[in-house]
Design a protein around this motif. Structure first.
Motif, short mmCIF file in Angstrom:
data_model
loop_
_atom_site.label_atom_id
_atom_site.label_comp_id
_atom_site.label_asym_id
_atom_site.label_seq_id
_atom_site.Cartn_x
_atom_site.Cartn_y
_atom_site.Cartn_z
N ARG B 53 55.38 28.56 15.54
CA ARG B 53 54.11 27.86 15.39
C ARG B 53 53.60 27.50 16.78
NH1 ARG B 53 55.22 23.09 11.47
NH2 ARG B 53 53.00 22.78 11.67
N GLY B 54 52.29 27.58 17.00
CA GLY B 54 51.70 27.16 18.27
C GLY B 54 51.33 28.31 19.17
N GLY B 55 51.77 29.52 18.91
CA GLY B 55 51.35 30.71 19.63
C GLY B 55 51.77 30.73 21.08
N CYS B 56 50.86 31.19 21.95
CA CYS B 56 51.16 31.42 23.37
C CYS B 56 51.58 30.14 24.08
CB CYS B 56 49.94 32.00 24.08
SG CYS B 56 49.47 33.58 23.38
N LEU B 57 50.87 29.06 23.78
CA LEU B 57 51.15 27.79 24.47
C LEU B 57 52.58 27.33 24.23
CD1 LEU B 57 49.23 26.19 26.24
CD2 LEU B 57 48.90 24.59 24.34
N ALA B 58 53.03 27.49 22.97
CA ALA B 58 54.40 27.09 22.65
C ALA B 58 55.39 27.99 23.38
CB ALA B 58 54.63 27.18 21.14
N GLY B 59 55.07 29.28 23.49
CA GLY B 59 55.93 30.22 24.21
C GLY B 59 56.02 29.85 25.68
N LEU B 60 54.89 29.52 26.26
CA LEU B 60 54.83 29.11 27.67
C LEU B 60 55.63 27.83 27.90
CD1 LEU B 60 53.45 30.20 30.21
CD2 LEU B 60 51.60 28.57 29.83
N ALA B 61 55.48 26.90 26.95
CA ALA B 61 56.22 25.64 27.05
C ALA B 61 57.71 25.91 27.02
CB ALA B 61 55.81 24.70 25.91
N ALA B 62 58.11 26.88 26.18
CA ALA B 62 59.53 27.21 26.08
C ALA B 62 60.05 27.77 27.40
CB ALA B 62 59.73 28.22 24.95
N VAL B 63 59.21 28.58 28.08
CA VAL B 63 59.61 29.17 29.38
C VAL B 63 59.88 28.07 30.40
CG1 VAL B 63 58.76 30.52 31.34
CG2 VAL B 63 58.42 31.35 29.00
N PHE B 64 59.04 27.03 30.38
CA PHE B 64 59.19 25.95 31.36
C PHE B 64 60.15 24.86 30.90
CE2 PHE B 64 55.31 27.87 32.94
CZ PHE B 64 55.52 27.82 34.31
N GLY B 65 60.75 25.07 29.77
CA GLY B 65 61.75 24.10 29.31
C GLY B 65 61.16 22.97 28.50
N GLY B 66 60.07 23.22 27.83
CA GLY B 66 59.51 22.22 26.94
C GLY B 66 58.12 21.80 27.36
N ALA B 67 57.45 21.13 26.42
CA ALA B 67 56.06 20.74 26.66
C ALA B 67 55.94 19.76 27.82
CB ALA B 67 55.49 20.11 25.38
N GLY B 68 56.91 18.87 27.99
CA GLY B 68 56.87 17.87 29.08
C GLY B 68 56.84 18.54 30.45
N SER B 69 57.71 19.53 30.62
CA SER B 69 57.76 20.25 31.90
C SER B 69 56.46 20.99 32.14
CB SER B 69 58.91 21.25 31.91
OG SER B 69 60.10 20.58 31.63
N LEU B 70 55.89 21.56 31.09
CA LEU B 70 54.64 22.31 31.22
C LEU B 70 53.51 21.40 31.69
CD1 LEU B 70 53.34 25.09 30.78
CD2 LEU B 70 52.73 24.36 28.47
N VAL B 71 53.47 20.19 31.18
CA VAL B 71 52.44 19.23 31.60
C VAL B 71 52.60 18.91 33.08
CG1 VAL B 71 51.69 16.83 31.33
CG2 VAL B 71 52.12 18.23 29.30
N GLY B 72 53.86 18.74 33.52
CA GLY B 72 54.13 18.42 34.94
C GLY B 72 53.67 19.54 35.86
N VAL B 73 54.03 20.77 35.48
CA VAL B 73 53.66 21.93 36.31
C VAL B 73 52.15 22.09 36.35
CG1 VAL B 73 53.77 24.46 36.43
CG2 VAL B 73 55.83 23.14 35.94
N GLY B 74 51.52 21.89 35.21
CA GLY B 74 50.06 22.02 35.12
C GLY B 74 49.36 20.98 36.00
N SER B 75 49.84 19.76 35.95
CA SER B 75 49.25 18.68 36.76
C SER B 75 49.37 19.00 38.24
CB SER B 75 49.97 17.36 36.47
OG SER B 75 49.90 17.08 35.09
N ALA B 76 50.53 19.50 38.66
CA ALA B 76 50.75 19.83 40.08
C ALA B 76 49.79 20.93 40.53
CB ALA B 76 52.20 20.27 40.28
N ALA B 77 49.56 21.91 39.64
CA ALA B 77 48.66 23.02 39.99
C ALA B 77 47.23 22.51 40.15
CB ALA B 77 48.72 24.09 38.89
N VAL B 78 46.80 21.66 39.24
CA VAL B 78 45.43 21.12 39.32
C VAL B 78 45.28 20.28 40.58
CG1 VAL B 78 43.82 19.51 38.21
CG2 VAL B 78 45.05 21.20 36.84
N ALA B 79 46.30 19.45 40.88
CA ALA B 79 46.24 18.61 42.09
C ALA B 79 46.15 19.47 43.34
CB ALA B 79 47.48 17.71 42.14
#
Lengths: 196, 119
Positions: B53-79
């Motif tokens: 469930r959740g499609g690509c985003l869930a797959g990406l989150a799994a690559v980064f070790g979960g949704a929490g890690s994905l949020v951290g990486v995303g924030s760093a990229a935007v900053a």
């Protein structure tokens, strides 16, 4: 497992094999148990359709309980007789409640009709026996049928009826005496008059 | 002796007849029982691909070790992007401290001619 090997196994082992997915185990268990279960239900209910329903239900319960079956606790046949006893008791009580006990018709044949017949054919003799059995108290009937027709030992009957062995002995003795008293009026019709 | 007493002896004969005349299961009943047995017997385990469930985003989150890690990486990229575009004043002074001289030309691939000439 090869069929020859399966045939040598006890019922309890076959139940475990069935639970583990062996299709031949079910076939062999059915072949062993269904005739006994059917015969007992038929004698208790005197109705083929109802007896078949009970027999199928008893076997169905065996298939359901198979995954939790623990070897050494009970014999499969004893367990099956207990299930059939309970199912038959429920049906006989329901019959009585509905006042549609077909056995009553068999149990109370008119004396005139009986005396006219010089000798009953086998089916009629069995009908008379069924009718007499139906007049016995519930527990006596079960004990008499299990002991004298199904051929179970007293300890096995005690396990089926969940009572003591002494109680079984008492039930079978009283049941047999009561049966003899009921049938004594039909000796001629049963083909026993003048036999002595 | 009462008549019931006389009948006791004949009862065994009746019981034997009853045993021989026991109802036998019909083929139809046998088939129904075996059908029940097959239906309730342990089914082999079939692996069914689980639809995520959740499609690509869930797959990406799994690559980064979960949704929490994905949020951290995303924030760093935007900053990082933000700092690159805005280039705040403070950032220049940090660069001055690190490399105070003005650099006009950077030789990324120094030529080896000078070394060869010495030989």
């Amino acid at each position: 497992m090869p069929r020859d090997t399966l045939a040598e196994l006890a019922d309890e082992a076959l139940v475990v094999l069935y639970a583990n997915g062996d299709p031949d185990a079910a076939r062999l268990l059915t072949k062993r148990l269904l005739p006994r279960v059917m015969g007992y239900a038929g004698r208790m209910l005197s109705d083929r359709v109802e007896a078949e329903d009970v027999a199928q239900e008893a076997m169905l319960r065996l298939w359901k309980v198979a995954p939790e079956w623990r070897q050494g606790e009970a014999k499969v046949s004893t367990w099956a007789y207990r299930v059939v006893t309970n199912l038959c008791t429920d049906r006989l009580r329901a019959r009585r409640r509905r006042r549609l006990d077909a056995l009553d018709d068999v149990a109370e044949p008119s004396d005139g009709a009986m005396s006219v017949v010089a000798g009953m054919i086998e089916a009629d003799r069995m009908a008379a026996l069924d009718g007499a059995l139906a007049q016995l108290p519930e527990r006596q009937r079960e004990a008499v049928v299990l002991r004298h027709i199904e051929g179970l030992s007293n300890p096995e009957i005690a396990e089926v009826l969940q009572i003591g062995v002494e109680a079984v002995e008492s039930l079978t003795a009283r049941g047999k005496r009561a049966l003899a008293a009921i049938l004594s009026g039909q000796r001629a019709a049963l083909g026993y008059e003048g036999a002595e | 002796m009462m008549r019931g007493g006389e009948m006791i002896d004949e009862l065994d004969d009746l019981f034997a007849s009853a045993k021989a005349a026991a109802m036998q299961p019909s083929d139809a009943l046998m088939a129904r029982v075996l059908s029940d047995a097959a239906a309730l017997q342990m089914q082999p385990v079939v692996s069914v691909p689980v639809r995520r469930r959740g499609g690509c985003l869930a797959g990406l989150a799994a690559v980064f070790g979960g949704a929490g890690s994905l949020v951290g990486v995303g924030s760093a990229a935007v900053a990082g992007l933000f700092l690159g575009f805005v280039q705040p004043d403070g950032l220049g002074s940090v660069a001055d401290v690190w490399a105070s001289d003005t650099v006009d030309q950077v030789e990324l691939m120094p030529q080896v001619d000078a070394l060869l000439a010495e030989e």
